[in-house]
Write an enzyme that holds these catalytic residues in place. Structure first.
Site, PDB file in Angstrom:
ATOM      1  N   CYS A 123      -9.252  -6.665   2.236  1.00 38.01           N
ATOM      2  CA  CYS A 123      -9.125  -5.231   2.485  1.00 38.01           C
ATOM      3  C   CYS A 123     -10.484  -4.535   2.508  1.00 38.01           C
ATOM      4  O   CYS A 123     -10.620  -3.437   3.036  1.00 38.01           O
ATOM      5  CB  CYS A 123      -8.239  -4.599   1.420  1.00 38.01           C
ATOM      6  N   THR A 126       0.838  -1.208   0.000  1.00 41.19           N
ATOM      7  CA  THR A 126       0.000   0.000   0.000  1.00 41.19           C
ATOM      8  C   THR A 126       0.867   1.250   0.000  1.00 41.19           C
ATOM      9  O   THR A 126       0.630   2.198  -0.756  1.00 41.19           O
ATOM     10  CB  THR A 126      -0.947  -0.005   1.209  1.00 41.19           C
TER      11      THR A 126
END
Length: 363
Positions: free
Chosen positions: A307, A69
């Site tokens: 996620c 990320t």
């Protein structure tokens, strides 16, 4: 417990744990310190850097990050010009691109067809001078589809743009094309530890730093590295390179066996051929997935991306390939790999099929 959620994370390889333990138990030094202990910790980091690079194209440098990320945010926010990406990208790309759009950057999100593959005609029309970055995922984290990365990278370079590949799900599993300029990877998807990833940056490419405060990493990323996490990542990458052919062959065998076992009232979401074989995203219309997961608590599988779990929203990936909200909510994702036995997978699939059939009869 039968673990079938390899797209969310993978079991830690024994080799990765063995590489981490000496740095957790013994050398606690800061790898950026100049004394002997610091230099020893730094040496472990550099060995890991070389191992991680061993699964990436030549002609670039690996900078460690806290995960993929961060790597994706760095690549996107550190670049300039317009952005072109794909509707089925991970939220780490789509949300970051949306944030950049709010800051004034031009953004184009390309559609995909029913199999999950990007519309190349739309890509050709969108990737033109003025675009600074094209971002695409190699292997989709929800449906396993493999995008035509080489073609997209070629279009990016024709327009004078950089090409960013989110290779998180493909790293160590499929070959990464040489045409990329930026590649984001993560340790815990290849049997390494959580909390460490990397951004590979092609030689000659420069990015604005995302994090300021020391510039310890080669491309200017700031922050004290964890030698143990880096070492675990490096060991996992080294084993993945050694086992590349065997792991892929094992995933293909499991994929063929699983498809032959699934009853006719299940539909495979996404392309059947252009996909990584360690992923099955399956739809059973009318299925109550939450109930299925509750009924089969000793089988770890998912309703989609970890996620996005708990958001209550249907998968944006499944919506992008044309599924209705109801169809998207009736889909499950099964992921398997190196440590999954065929017997365990077949037994779990038999129980999933039986539980879904029982739901249908009770409806």
């Amino acid at each position: 417990m039968t673990y079938l959620d390899y797209q969310a994370t993978t079991p830690l390889a024994p080799e990765a744990l063995a590489a981490m333990l000496p740095l957790l138990e013994g050398n606690f030094a800061n790898p950026h310190s100049a004394h002997a202990l610091g230099r020893a910790a730094k040496a472990a980091v550099e060995v890991a850097r070389d191992d991680v690079a061993g699964l990436l194209p030549p002609g670039g440098t690996v900078s460690f990050t806290s995960g993929a990320t961060e790597a994706l945010n760095w690549a996107i926010k550190g670049s300039t010009g317009g952005i072109v990406t794909i509707a089925t990208e991970h939220a780490a790309v789509l949300d970051t691109v949306a944030a950049e759009a709010r800051r004034g950057r031009d953004v184009t999100v390309l559609p995909v067809g029913p199999e999950g593959l990007v519309d190349l005609a739309a890509a050709r029309a969108a990737i033109k001078p003025g675009v600074g970055l094209v971002a695409a995922m190699l292997v989709n984290n929800e449906i396993g589809v493999i995008q035509p990365i080489e073609e997209l990278a070629h279009l990016a370079h024709q327009a004078g743009a950089l090409f960013l590949c989110d290779a998180v799900q493909g790293y160590g599993r499929v070959l990464i094309p040489d045409g990329c300029d930026l590649i984001a990877v993560s340790a815990h998807k290849i049997h390494g530890p959580k909390g460490v990833g990397a951004l590979w940056i092609r030689d000659g490419v420069t990015l604005e730093p995302l994090l300021h405060g020391g510039g310890q990493e080669p491309a200017g990323r700031s922050g004290t590295l964890s030698p143990s996490l880096c070492a675990g990542f490096g060991a996992a990458a080294r084993v993945a390179k050694q086992r590349f052919g065997a792991d892929h062959a094992h995933a293909e065998q499991l994929y063929r066996a699983a498809l032959s076992r699934i009853a006719g009232d299940w539909t495979l979401n996404g392309a059947q051929e252009d996909r990584y074989p360690g992923n099955l995203n399956l739809r059973h219309d009318g299925l109550d997935v939450a109930r299925l997961i509750s009924d089969l608590r000793d089988i770890a599988f998912s309703a989609g991306s970890a996620c996005a779990s708990g958001s209550g929203r249907p998968s944006h990936v499944l919506q992008a390939i044309g599924l209705s909200d109801a169809q998207a909510r009736s889909s499950i994702r099964i992921g398997y790999g190196r440590y999954t036995s065929e017997d365990a997978l077949m037994g779990a699939i038999d129980r999933i099929v039986a539980a879904a059939r029982a739901q249908s009869r009770a409806a």
